[in-house]
Design a protein around this motif. Structure first.
Motif, PDB file in Angstrom:
ATOM      1  N   ALA A   1      34.500  54.714  45.914  1.00  0.00           N
ATOM      2  CA  ALA A   1      35.574  54.942  44.929  1.00  0.00           C
ATOM      3  C   ALA A   1      36.851  54.212  45.326  1.00  0.00           C
ATOM      4  CB  ALA A   1      35.841  56.435  44.771  1.00  0.00           C
ATOM      5  N   GLN A   2      37.200  54.290  46.604  1.00  0.00           N
ATOM      6  CA  GLN A   2      38.410  53.624  47.073  1.00  0.00           C
ATOM      7  C   GLN A   2      38.268  52.112  46.960  1.00  0.00           C
ATOM      8  OE1 GLN A   2      38.857  51.770  50.150  1.00  0.00           O
ATOM      9  NE2 GLN A   2      41.076  51.608  50.036  1.00  0.00           N
ATOM     10  N   LEU A   3      37.115  51.573  47.333  1.00  0.00           N
ATOM     11  CA  LEU A   3      36.907  50.126  47.252  1.00  0.00           C
ATOM     12  C   LEU A   3      36.851  49.634  45.805  1.00  0.00           C
ATOM     13  CD1 LEU A   3      34.448  49.444  50.184  1.00  0.00           C
ATOM     14  CD2 LEU A   3      36.861  48.804  50.000  1.00  0.00           C
ATOM     15  N   THR A   4      36.429  50.480  44.889  1.00  0.00           N
ATOM     16  CA  THR A   4      36.460  50.114  43.473  1.00  0.00           C
ATOM     17  C   THR A   4      37.892  49.886  43.016  1.00  0.00           C
ATOM     18  OG1 THR A   4      34.405  51.295  43.027  1.00  0.00           O
ATOM     19  CG2 THR A   4      35.848  50.877  41.136  1.00  0.00           C
ATOM     20  N   VAL A   5      38.802  50.756  43.444  1.00  0.00           N
ATOM     21  CA  VAL A   5      40.224  50.582  43.105  1.00  0.00           C
ATOM     22  C   VAL A   5      40.759  49.294  43.723  1.00  0.00           C
ATOM     23  CG1 VAL A   5      42.542  51.541  43.426  1.00  0.00           C
ATOM     24  CG2 VAL A   5      40.640  53.045  42.800  1.00  0.00           C
ATOM     25  N   VAL A   6      40.464  49.067  45.002  1.00  0.00           N
ATOM     26  CA  VAL A   6      40.932  47.859  45.680  1.00  0.00           C
ATOM     27  C   VAL A   6      40.389  46.613  44.986  1.00  0.00           C
ATOM     28  CG1 VAL A   6      40.792  46.521  47.821  1.00  0.00           C
ATOM     29  CG2 VAL A   6      41.246  48.980  47.913  1.00  0.00           C
ATOM     30  N   ALA A   7      39.096  46.600  44.699  1.00  0.00           N
ATOM     31  CA  ALA A   7      38.474  45.437  44.070  1.00  0.00           C
ATOM     32  C   ALA A   7      39.058  45.183  42.687  1.00  0.00           C
ATOM     33  CB  ALA A   7      36.960  45.634  43.990  1.00  0.00           C
ATOM     34  N   THR A   8      39.308  46.235  41.933  1.00  0.00           N
ATOM     35  CA  THR A   8      39.887  46.082  40.593  1.00  0.00           C
ATOM     36  C   THR A   8      41.251  45.412  40.673  1.00  0.00           C
ATOM     37  OG1 THR A   8      38.686  48.002  39.769  1.00  0.00           O
ATOM     38  CG2 THR A   8      40.641  47.314  38.525  1.00  0.00           C
ATOM     39  N   HIS A   9      42.105  45.910  41.555  1.00  0.00           N
ATOM     40  CA  HIS A   9      43.449  45.334  41.683  1.00  0.00           C
ATOM     41  C   HIS A   9      43.388  43.896  42.203  1.00  0.00           C
ATOM     42  CE1 HIS A   9      45.817  48.796  40.533  1.00  0.00           C
ATOM     43  NE2 HIS A   9      45.009  49.541  41.252  1.00  0.00           N
ATOM     44  N   LEU A  10      42.480  43.639  43.116  1.00  0.00           N
ATOM     45  CA  LEU A  10      42.336  42.292  43.661  1.00  0.00           C
ATOM     46  C   LEU A  10      41.900  41.308  42.578  1.00  0.00           C
ATOM     47  CD1 LEU A  10      42.430  40.509  46.178  1.00  0.00           C
ATOM     48  CD2 LEU A  10      40.070  41.165  46.632  1.00  0.00           C
ATOM     49  N   LEU A  11      40.925  41.686  41.776  1.00  0.00           N
ATOM     50  CA  LEU A  11      40.463  40.806  40.711  1.00  0.00           C
ATOM     51  C   LEU A  11      41.543  40.581  39.659  1.00  0.00           C
ATOM     52  CD1 LEU A  11      36.763  41.942  40.255  1.00  0.00           C
ATOM     53  CD2 LEU A  11      37.602  39.797  41.212  1.00  0.00           C
ATOM     54  N   VAL A  12      42.296  41.617  39.312  1.00  0.00           N
ATOM     55  CA  VAL A  12      43.390  41.456  38.353  1.00  0.00           C
ATOM     56  C   VAL A  12      44.434  40.485  38.906  1.00  0.00           C
ATOM     57  CG1 VAL A  12      45.336  42.636  37.228  1.00  0.00           C
ATOM     58  CG2 VAL A  12      43.047  43.654  37.178  1.00  0.00           C
ATOM     59  N   ALA A  13      44.752  40.592  40.197  1.00  0.00           N
ATOM     60  CA  ALA A  13      45.720  39.668  40.802  1.00  0.00           C
ATOM     61  C   ALA A  13      45.216  38.227  40.746  1.00  0.00           C
ATOM     62  CB  ALA A  13      46.007  40.081  42.245  1.00  0.00           C
ATOM     63  N   VAL A  14      43.939  38.017  41.017  1.00  0.00           N
ATOM     64  CA  VAL A  14      43.378  36.667  40.978  1.00  0.00           C
ATOM     65  C   VAL A  14      43.396  36.129  39.541  1.00  0.00           C
ATOM     66  CG1 VAL A  14      41.262  35.320  41.271  1.00  0.00           C
ATOM     67  CG2 VAL A  14      41.993  36.911  43.049  1.00  0.00           C
ATOM     68  N   ILE A  15      43.013  36.953  38.588  1.00  0.00           N
ATOM     69  CA  ILE A  15      43.031  36.524  37.185  1.00  0.00           C
ATOM     70  C   ILE A  15      44.451  36.163  36.763  1.00  0.00           C
ATOM     71  CG2 ILE A  15      42.735  37.335  34.803  1.00  0.00           C
ATOM     72  CD1 ILE A  15      40.282  38.965  35.946  1.00  0.00           C
ATOM     73  N   ASN A  16      45.423  36.977  37.130  1.00  0.00           N
ATOM     74  CA  ASN A  16      46.805  36.686  36.771  1.00  0.00           C
ATOM     75  C   ASN A  16      47.293  35.402  37.430  1.00  0.00           C
ATOM     76  OD1 ASN A  16      47.093  38.800  34.999  1.00  0.00           O
ATOM     77  ND2 ASN A  16      47.857  40.198  36.554  1.00  0.00           N
ATOM     78  N   HIS A  17      46.866  35.152  38.640  1.00  0.00           N
ATOM     79  CA  HIS A  17      47.227  33.906  39.319  1.00  0.00           C
ATOM     80  C   HIS A  17      46.626  32.712  38.577  1.00  0.00           C
ATOM     81  CE1 HIS A  17      48.222  31.175  42.559  1.00  0.00           C
ATOM     82  NE2 HIS A  17      46.973  30.729  42.508  1.00  0.00           N
TER      83      HIS A  17
END
Length: 140
Positions: free
Chosen positions: A82-98
């Motif tokens: 569950a915790q890694l799902t949150v981390v992965a979601t935020h990481l992917l959103v940051a990459v997409i925004n970049h």
């Protein structure tokens, strides 16, 4: 829309490290320490650009690693799913925004220098403009 003439953002200044995706696992890597303390470098001090082939290989390697780790998280093959799902979601959103930032710059060059029309913004409530850039905000 660059932060200042002749400069790119921090990720572009560091480049060449596929290891940041390790943070989605058990530990982060030295790349994040360098990223946290990095300053954008003027283009004239960057040295030679990598070849298109090297860039493509790098992107393929990063994509393979990210997909593998995201699939491990989704399948429950990790501790603290569950915790890694949150981390992965935020990481992917940051990459997409970049990547949207790069798209903005490319669009400006194509419009200003080549006379091409700028494509319309995506028609979704999850994408908006912030400081002139498209941003994905699925959690907003």
């Amino acid at each position: 829309m660059r932060p200042s003439p002749g400069r790119y953002g921090t990720w572009c200044a560091i480049g060449g490290c596929a290891q940041p995706w390790a943070v989605v696992g058990r530990h982060s890597c030295s790349c994040f320490s360098r990223l946290r303390h990095a300053q954008p470098q003027p283009e004239r001090f960057r040295g030679a650009l990598p070849t298109v082939e090297r860039l493509a290989d790098f992107r393929d390697t990063v994509a393979e690693r990210v997909h593998a780790r995201i699939n491990d998280i989704a399948a429950g093959r990790v501790a603290a799913q569950a915790q890694l799902t949150v981390v992965a979601t935020h990481l992917l959103v940051a990459v997409i925004n970049h990547e949207y930032q790069h798209d903005q710059w490319i669009g400006e060059v194509r419009a200003n220098d080549l006379g091409h029309a700028v494509p319309p913004d995506p028609d979704t409530a999850q994408v908006s403009r912030l400081d002139g850039y498209l941003v994905l905000a699925p959690l907003a």
